[in-house]
Design a protein around this motif. Structure first.
Motif, PDB file in Angstrom:
ATOM      1  N   HIS A  31      41.373  37.565  -9.805  1.00 50.64           N
ATOM      2  CA  HIS A  31      42.680  38.114 -10.172  1.00 50.64           C
ATOM      3  C   HIS A  31      43.817  37.537  -9.322  1.00 50.64           C
ATOM      4  O   HIS A  31      44.845  37.123  -9.874  1.00 50.64           O
ATOM      5  CB  HIS A  31      42.664  39.640 -10.073  1.00 50.64           C
ATOM      6  N   PRO A  32      43.680  37.491  -7.991  1.00 50.71           N
ATOM      7  CA  PRO A  32      44.759  36.892  -7.199  1.00 50.71           C
ATOM      8  C   PRO A  32      45.019  35.428  -7.560  1.00 50.71           C
ATOM      9  O   PRO A  32      46.174  35.005  -7.638  1.00 50.71           O
ATOM     10  CB  PRO A  32      44.248  37.017  -5.757  1.00 50.71           C
TER      11      PRO A  32
ATOM     12  N   PRO B 289      41.825  37.596   1.185  1.00 52.92           N
ATOM     13  CA  PRO B 289      41.645  36.176   1.531  1.00 52.92           C
ATOM     14  C   PRO B 289      41.760  35.270   0.298  1.00 52.92           C
ATOM     15  O   PRO B 289      42.318  34.177   0.387  1.00 52.92           O
ATOM     16  CB  PRO B 289      40.231  36.131   2.119  1.00 52.92           C
ATOM     17  N   GLY B 290      41.240  35.728  -0.842  1.00 53.99           N
ATOM     18  CA  GLY B 290      41.308  34.919  -2.061  1.00 53.99           C
ATOM     19  C   GLY B 290      42.733  34.650  -2.499  1.00 53.99           C
ATOM     20  O   GLY B 290      43.082  33.530  -2.877  1.00 53.99           O
ATOM     21  N   GLY B 291      43.586  35.680  -2.428  1.00 57.12           N
ATOM     22  CA  GLY B 291      44.986  35.501  -2.801  1.00 57.12           C
ATOM     23  C   GLY B 291      45.697  34.552  -1.861  1.00 57.12           C
ATOM     24  O   GLY B 291      46.482  33.696  -2.295  1.00 57.12           O
ATOM     25  N   TYR B 292      45.409  34.666  -0.571  1.00 55.62           N
ATOM     26  CA  TYR B 292      46.057  33.804   0.421  1.00 55.62           C
ATOM     27  C   TYR B 292      45.627  32.347   0.237  1.00 55.62           C
ATOM     28  O   TYR B 292      46.461  31.424   0.262  1.00 55.62           O
ATOM     29  CB  TYR B 292      45.705  34.284   1.825  1.00 55.62           C
ATOM     30  N   ILE B 293      44.327  32.130   0.018  1.00 56.56           N
ATOM     31  CA  ILE B 293      43.820  30.760  -0.140  1.00 56.56           C
ATOM     32  C   ILE B 293      44.382  30.124  -1.412  1.00 56.56           C
ATOM     33  O   ILE B 293      44.772  28.949  -1.417  1.00 56.56           O
ATOM     34  CB  ILE B 293      42.275  30.756  -0.163  1.00 56.56           C
ATOM     35  N   ALA B 294      44.429  30.905  -2.501  1.00 58.46           N
ATOM     36  CA  ALA B 294      44.979  30.378  -3.759  1.00 58.46           C
ATOM     37  C   ALA B 294      46.436  29.996  -3.583  1.00 58.46           C
ATOM     38  O   ALA B 294      46.901  28.987  -4.138  1.00 58.46           O
ATOM     39  CB  ALA B 294      44.827  31.419  -4.864  1.00 58.46           C
ATOM     40  N   GLN B 295      47.177  30.801  -2.828  1.00 57.82           N
ATOM     41  CA  GLN B 295      48.592  30.535  -2.624  1.00 57.82           C
ATOM     42  C   GLN B 295      48.797  29.270  -1.786  1.00 57.82           C
ATOM     43  O   GLN B 295      49.712  28.485  -2.033  1.00 57.82           O
ATOM     44  CB  GLN B 295      49.223  31.728  -1.907  1.00 57.82           C
ATOM     45  N   ARG B 296      47.922  29.071  -0.814  1.00 52.57           N
ATOM     46  CA  ARG B 296      48.083  27.955   0.110  1.00 52.57           C
ATOM     47  C   ARG B 296      47.496  26.645  -0.413  1.00 52.57           C
ATOM     48  O   ARG B 296      48.070  25.565  -0.221  1.00 52.57           O
ATOM     49  CB  ARG B 296      47.406  28.288   1.445  1.00 52.57           C
ATOM     50  N   TYR B 297      46.332  26.736  -1.037  1.00 55.20           N
ATOM     51  CA  TYR B 297      45.600  25.516  -1.377  1.00 55.20           C
ATOM     52  C   TYR B 297      45.382  25.316  -2.872  1.00 55.20           C
ATOM     53  O   TYR B 297      44.760  24.336  -3.272  1.00 55.20           O
ATOM     54  CB  TYR B 297      44.243  25.519  -0.648  1.00 55.20           C
ATOM     55  N   GLY B 298      45.884  26.229  -3.678  1.00 58.26           N
ATOM     56  CA  GLY B 298      45.795  26.037  -5.119  1.00 58.26           C
ATOM     57  C   GLY B 298      44.674  26.844  -5.752  1.00 58.26           C
ATOM     58  O   GLY B 298      43.604  27.042  -5.161  1.00 58.26           O
ATOM     59  N   ALA B 299      44.928  27.307  -6.979  1.00 54.64           N
ATOM     60  CA  ALA B 299      43.979  28.183  -7.670  1.00 54.64           C
ATOM     61  C   ALA B 299      42.853  27.415  -8.346  1.00 54.64           C
ATOM     62  O   ALA B 299      41.770  27.962  -8.561  1.00 54.64           O
ATOM     63  CB  ALA B 299      44.720  29.028  -8.710  1.00 54.64           C
TER      64      ALA B 299
END
Length: 490
Positions: free
Chosen positions: A146-147, A91-101
C-alpha cells in the motif's frame, strides 16, 4: 479521421486517454489483486483441508495428519500474516519514497509468490507452526504494497485523475478476493487438491512480475517509452507543489507531519475505517449464523457478493466524481469529504439498522450487509487518496504510518467483539458491537470533514530561505515563511 490521426501524432489522444500512466495503474490493479488473493487463500484452503477427499496422490500425501486443527491453531495461522504485515508498513513507505516503488514491489511480490508456493510443503514439514512462520514472512513481504502504491501514484497521477487512478488500483483488492473465493473451491476439488490453491496463486505472481519488470517505472521521468507530451502533462498537473528528486530528497519532516491537523485527522479516519471494516468482515458471518441461522460462509456466491458490489460501486463512484469535477463550483475538498461521508455515514446507518432486522428476515440482513461493505468503496475517493493531496513527496511514508496504525485497529476490533459478545445468540450484545463500529465511523468522518484538507502542505517541499530576498522586501512563499519561523525560533 484526419483529426484523429493528428491527435495521435501529437500525443494528445494517447496521453490523455490511454497513456503510459494508465498502464502503471492496471499493473497496480493486478498487484493488489495478487496481494489480497494471497491473504484470502488460506481461509479457503482451511475449509478444503477439513474435508476428507477420496482423491489419491498429492492430496493424501500432503494433507494426512493436518485435518484436525483447533480453532486456536487456525487463528494463529491466519493472524500470523498480519503480525508481519504491520512491521514493514513504515519502512516500506520510506524505502519506496527514497528508492522507488518499482524495485520494492517487484522484490516483495516475488518473495511472496515463492512463499505462497512453499505453503503446502511448510505445512507438511512443520505442521501448523511451519505454515504460520511462512505466513508471517509473507506478511513482511506485503507490508510495503500500500505505501509503495501510494508513492507510485503520487508520481504518476495528475491531480484531476488522482481519485480515478487510486480507485482503479485499490479495487484490485476486491477483484483478487472475488476470484479467489470463486475459483478456490474448484481448484481444491481438482487433481491438485487444496495445495493447488497456493500453486496457482504463486504461478500468477511470477507472471505479474514479468509484466511489471518490463512495463513499470517508479516515475514518469525514468520510463523508457513515455512520450514527451504525456511526461509534460503529468509534470504540469500532478501537484501544486514541487516533486523532489528522490536522490536529493529533503529529510522526512516527522515533526511537521505529526503536528499537522490534516494529517492527524487522516490518521484517525483511517483507523476508525479499519475498525468498522474488519468488524464486519470478521464478525458478520458469526452474527448471521447465530442470529439468523444462516451460514453465509457455506456459499461462495454470498461470500463474494459484498466484494463484488464494492468493486462495481467503486467504478460508479469514479464516474460520479468526474461529474462533480465538471461542476466548477465544487472544490476538490468538497469532493473528498462528500465521498468519505458516503463511505462512512451510510454504513454507519445500515449497521445500526442491521441490529434490528427481525430473525425471520435474513435476506434483508444480507442486503444490508452487502450495502454496508459495498458502499464503503466511496472512501477510495475520500481519505484513502488524501495522503497524496497533502504531500505528494511523502505520500508513501504517510500511507505507511496511517496503514500501520489502522491495521493495529484491525487486530483490536475482533478482540473487542470477543469481550462484548459473551452469548453469540444474544442480539443485544451484537447491537452493542454495531453501535460501537457506527460510533467510530461517525467520529472518524466528522474529524475528517472538519480538519481534512486537500491543499499541498508547506512541509511537502521545503525551500531554503533567501536572505537577500527577505532584506529586499520580496514576499515569501508559505513554505519559506514557515521555514523562516523555524529559523527564528531556533
Amino acid at each position: 479521421m484526419t483529426t484523429t490521426l493528428n491527435m495521435v501524432k501529437t500525443g494528445k489522444w494517447y496521453d490523455k486517454i490511454i497513456g503510459v500512466r494508465h498502464v502503471q495503474c492496471i499493473l497496480c490493479f493486478f498487484c493488489l489483486s495478487l496481494a489480497y488473493a494471497w491473504r484470502v487463500n488460506l481461509t479457503v484452503a482451511l475449509v478444503a483441508m477439513s474435508e476428507r477427499s477420496n482423491q489419491t496422490g498429492l492430496d493424501e500425501d500432503v494433507i494426512e495428519g493436518n485435518y484436525n486443527f483447533t480453532e486456536s491453531e487456525k487463528s494463529y495461522m491466519q493472524s500470523s500474516f498480519f503480525f508481519g504485515y504491520i512491521v514493514t508498513q513504515i519502512p516500506g513507505g520510506y524505502i519506496a519514497q527514497r528508492y522507488g516503488a518499482k524495485t520494492l514491489l517487484m522484490m516483495g511480490l516475488t518473495a511472496c509468490a515463492i512463499l505462497t508456493l512453499l505453503s503446502p510443503l511448510s505445512l507438511k514439514v512443520g505442521g501448523w507452526q511451519g505454515l504460520g512462520a511462512v505466513r508471517f514472512l509473507a506478511g513482511l513481504t506485503q507490508g510495503a504494497v500500500h505505501p509503495a502504491t501510494h508513492s507510485l501514484l503520487s508520481k504518476w497521477a495528475p491531480a484531476n485523475e488522482r481519485g480515478m487512478m487510486s480507485t482503479i488500483c485499490y479495487s484490485g483488492s476486491q477483484f483478487g478476493t472475488i476470484v479467489t473465493l470463486a475459483t478456490s473451491g474448484y481448484i481444491a476439488h481438482s487433481f491438485t487438491s487444496w495445495p493447488g490453491i497456493f500453486y496457482c496463486g504463486g504461478a500468477c505472481g511470477f507472471l505479474w512480475v514479468l509484466f511489471w519488470w518490463r512495463f513499470a517505472s517508479s516515475t514518469p521521468e525514468t520510463h523508457r517509452s513515455i512520450t514527451r507530451e504525456e511526461l509534460k502533462y503529468i509534470e504540469e498537473t500532478r501537484s501544486v507543489g514541487k516533486m523532489q528528486d528522490a536522490r536529493k530528497m529533503a529529510p522526512t519532516p516527522w515533526g511537521s507531519i505529526f503536528t499537522s491537523m490534516p494529517f492527524l485527522s487522516l490518521l484517525i479516519v483511517h483507523c476508525t475505517h479499519m475498525w468498522g471494516f474488519w468488524t464486519l468482515l470478521t464478525q458478520i458471518p458469526s452474527y448471521m449464523r447465530n442470529i439468523y441461522e444462516f451460514n453465509i460462509e457455506s456459499s461462495a456466491l454470498l461470500s463474494s457478493l459484498p466484494y463484488a458490489v464494492m468493486m462495481i460501486l467503486s467504478f460508479f463512484f469514479v464516474w460520479l466524481s468526474k461529474v462533480l469535477q465538471n461542476q466548477k463550483s465544487l472544490s476538490l475538498s468538497f469532493n473528498r469529504k462528500f465521498f468519505n461521508s458516503v463511505g462512512h455515514w451510510i454504513p454507519m446507518l445500515s449497521l445500526i439498522a442491521l441490529g434490528y432486522v427481525p430473525r425471520e428476515n435474513e435476506h434483508l440482513a444480507v442486503a444490508l450487509l452487502t450495502l454496508t461493505v459495498g458502499i464503503s468503496a466511496a472512501t477510495y475517493l475520500g481519505f484513502q487518496v488524501n495522503h497524496i493531496d497533502l504531500s505528494p513527496n511523502y505520500a508513501g511514508t504517510m500511507m505507511g504510518l496511517t496503514n500501520a496504525a489502522a491495521n493495529v485497529m484491525s487486530a483490536l476490533a475482533p478482540l473487542a467483539v470477543g469481550h462484548i459478545v459473551k452469548d453469540p445468540k444474544n442480539v443485544n450484545e451484537w447491537r452493542t458491537v454495531f453501535f460501537l463500529a457506527a460510533f467510530f465511523y461517525f467520529i472518524g468522518n466528522l474529524l475528517f470533514v472538519v480538519f481534512g484538507r486537500t491543499d499541498v502542505q508547506w512541509w511537502d517541499s521545503p525551500e531554503p530561505v533567501d536572505e537577500e530576498s527577505v532584506e529586499a522586501g520580496v514576499p515569501l512563499a508559505p513554505d519559506q515563511q514557515n521555514g523562516q519561523k523555524i529559523i527564528a525560533k531556533s
